[in-house]
Motif scaffolding. Structure first.
Motif, PDB file in Angstrom:
ATOM      1  N   GLU A  98       1.002  -1.201   0.037  1.00 36.19           N
ATOM      2  CA  GLU A  98       0.052   0.084  -0.108  1.00 36.19           C
ATOM      3  C   GLU A  98       0.829   1.148  -0.118  1.00 36.19           C
ATOM      4  O   GLU A  98       0.492   2.230  -0.702  1.00 36.19           O
ATOM      5  CB  GLU A  98      -0.906  -0.124   1.043  1.00 36.19           C
ATOM      6  CG  GLU A  98      -1.949  -0.986   1.044  1.00 36.19           C
ATOM      7  CD  GLU A  98      -2.957  -1.310   2.302  1.00 36.19           C
ATOM      8  OE1 GLU A  98      -2.484  -0.502   3.277  1.00 36.19           O
ATOM      9  OE2 GLU A  98      -3.758  -1.926   2.189  1.00 36.19           O
ATOM     10  N   GLU A 101       2.184   1.821  -3.548  1.00 35.45           N
ATOM     11  CA  GLU A 101       1.086   2.116  -4.426  1.00 35.45           C
ATOM     12  C   GLU A 101       0.767   3.721  -4.272  1.00 35.45           C
ATOM     13  O   GLU A 101       0.493   4.482  -5.136  1.00 35.45           O
ATOM     14  CB  GLU A 101      -0.311   1.255  -4.252  1.00 35.45           C
ATOM     15  CG  GLU A 101      -0.146  -0.137  -4.454  1.00 35.45           C
ATOM     16  CD  GLU A 101      -1.285  -1.071  -4.160  1.00 35.45           C
ATOM     17  OE1 GLU A 101      -1.319  -2.166  -4.792  1.00 35.45           O
ATOM     18  OE2 GLU A 101      -2.077  -0.567  -3.370  1.00 35.45           O
ATOM     19  N   ARG A 102       0.666   4.149  -2.790  1.00 35.34           N
ATOM     20  CA  ARG A 102       0.372   5.436  -2.595  1.00 35.34           C
ATOM     21  C   ARG A 102       1.446   6.472  -3.076  1.00 35.34           C
ATOM     22  O   ARG A 102       1.167   7.598  -3.552  1.00 35.34           O
ATOM     23  CB  ARG A 102      -0.126   5.655  -1.134  1.00 35.34           C
ATOM     24  CG  ARG A 102      -1.210   5.045  -0.847  1.00 35.34           C
ATOM     25  CD  ARG A 102      -1.836   5.663   0.665  1.00 35.34           C
ATOM     26  NE  ARG A 102      -0.824   5.294   1.758  1.00 35.34           N
ATOM     27  CZ  ARG A 102      -1.055   4.091   2.559  1.00 35.34           C
ATOM     28  NH1 ARG A 102      -2.152   3.284   2.212  1.00 35.34           N
ATOM     29  NH2 ARG A 102      -0.357   3.710   3.578  1.00 35.34           N
ATOM     30  N   ASP A 105       1.021   6.661  -6.739  1.00 35.96           N
ATOM     31  CA  ASP A 105      -0.047   7.753  -7.312  1.00 35.96           C
ATOM     32  C   ASP A 105       0.445   8.817  -6.917  1.00 35.96           C
ATOM     33  O   ASP A 105      -0.007  10.007  -7.713  1.00 35.96           O
ATOM     34  CB  ASP A 105      -1.162   7.241  -6.679  1.00 35.96           C
ATOM     35  CG  ASP A 105      -1.918   5.639  -6.885  1.00 35.96           C
ATOM     36  OD1 ASP A 105      -1.230   5.317  -7.963  1.00 35.96           O
ATOM     37  OD2 ASP A 105      -2.542   5.270  -6.184  1.00 35.96           O
ATOM     38  N   ARG A 181       1.042   2.148 -12.497  1.00 39.34           N
ATOM     39  CA  ARG A 181       0.452   1.079 -11.577  1.00 39.34           C
ATOM     40  C   ARG A 181       0.861  -0.217 -12.138  1.00 39.34           C
ATOM     41  O   ARG A 181       1.016  -1.300 -11.406  1.00 39.34           O
ATOM     42  CB  ARG A 181      -1.068   1.360 -11.458  1.00 39.34           C
ATOM     43  CG  ARG A 181      -1.381   2.309 -10.353  1.00 39.34           C
ATOM     44  CD  ARG A 181      -0.938   1.734  -8.868  1.00 39.34           C
ATOM     45  NE  ARG A 181      -1.556   2.405  -7.815  1.00 39.34           N
ATOM     46  CZ  ARG A 181      -2.323   1.828  -7.014  1.00 39.34           C
ATOM     47  NH1 ARG A 181      -2.921   0.372  -7.159  1.00 39.34           N
ATOM     48  NH2 ARG A 181      -2.942   2.364  -6.043  1.00 39.34           N
ATOM     49  N   ALA A 185       2.824  -3.274 -10.414  1.00 40.17           N
ATOM     50  CA  ALA A 185       2.447  -4.551 -10.087  1.00 40.17           C
ATOM     51  C   ALA A 185       3.544  -5.644 -10.500  1.00 40.17           C
ATOM     52  O   ALA A 185       3.628  -6.618  -9.794  1.00 40.17           O
ATOM     53  CB  ALA A 185       1.225  -4.774 -10.919  1.00 40.17           C
TER      54      ALA A 185
END
Length: 215
Positions: A98, A101-102, A105, A181, A185
Motif C-alpha cells: 500500500e 502504491e500511494r 500515485d 501502476r 504490479a
C-alpha cells in the motif's frame, strides 16, 4: 495534496495572509508542473503559469533554488506521511504494498528523477531524510517478517522500484498513472520471488551523489 478545510481550531486567515497562502499553493503547483517538464525553465515561467506577479513569487522564494528545495522537501514530507500510514497496518507485507502504491500515485519520485542535482539541499531537510530512511528500513523489516518479501530485497531497493515507476511517461496523465501502476504490479511480483538478484544491493549513501549541485 488534499484541500484543507477550516475548523474551529483552524480559524479563517486574515485577508492578506489568506491571499498569500493561496498564492503559495498556486506557485508550488505551477512550479511542480513547470520544472518536471523542464528543470531548466526560468522562474518567470512559474509566475506566469501560477497567474501571479513575479514580485509576489520573489517575496516568497528569493530564487529558483529556494523553490526547487521547497518542492522536493514537500515531496519528502509526503513520502514520510505515507510511510507512517503504512506502518499502521498490522500486515507488514500489505503495508509495504500500500505504501508503494500511494507513493507512486502521489508521483513523489518524479521530483527525484527530474530535479536531483539542480539545487543544493540544506540542513533543514536532514531530519526528514533520516526519518525517511528509518521508515523504509522498518517497512522492509516488517515485510520480511511475513515471509513474503524476498530475503535479498533491502530498504534502498525501494528507491529503485519507485524511480522505475516515475520514469514511465505516457501521452496523458491518466494513461501515465495506469502504466505506472502496471509497472509497479510487475515489480511487486518480482519482490516475492525467491531467486538471487544480479549485482550487489545499493549501499548506504550510494544515491547521495545525485543531489550534488551540477554546474
Amino acid at each position: 495534496m488534499p484541500k484543507q478545510t477550516e475548523t474551529a481550531d483552524q480559524p479563517r486567515l486574515p485577508g492578506r495572509k489568506a491571499q498569500a497562502a493561496r498564492n503559495d499553493g498556486l506557485i508550488l503547483d505551477a512550479a511542480r508542473a513547470v520544472f518536471l517538464a523542464d528543470p531548466g525553465a526560468p522562474i518567470a515561467a512559474v509566475a506566469e503559469r501560477a497567474g501571479v506577479g513575479i514580485s509576489a513569487l520573489y517575496r516568497r522564494y528569493p530564487g529558483k533554488e529556494d523553490l526547487l528545495r521547497t518542492l522536493c522537501h514537500d515531496g519528502l514530507r509526503r513520502y514520510n506521511a505515507e510511510a507512517d500510514a503504512a506502518l499502521e497496518n498490522s500486515d507488514g507485507w500489505q503495508g509495504l504494498v500500500e505504501f508503494l502504491e500511494r507513493v507512486v500515485d502521489a508521483d513523489v519520485h518524479s521530483l527525484t528523477v527530474h530535479l536531483a542535482g539542480t539545487f543544493t539541499p540544506d540542513d533543514a531537510m536532514l531530519p526528514d531524510v533520516l526519518r525517511a530512511g528509518d521508515a523504509a528500513e522498518e517497512l522492509v523489516r516488517r515485510a520480511h517478517a511475513t515471509g513474503r518479501l524476498r530475503p535479498d530485497f533491502g530498504a534502498l531497493d525501494l528507491g529503485l522500484v519507485l524511480e522505475a515507476c516515475a520514469a514511465v511517461t505516457m501521452a496523458t496523465p491518466e494513461r501515465t498513472a495506469q502504466m505506472r501502476r502496471r509497472v509497479l504490479a510487475l515489480l511487486i511480483d518480482g519482490m516475492t520471488v525467491d531467486a538471487e538478484l544480479p549485482g550487489p544491493p545499493p549501499a548506504g549513501g550510494e544515491f547521495a551523489w545525485r543531489w550534488e549541485r551540477r554546474s
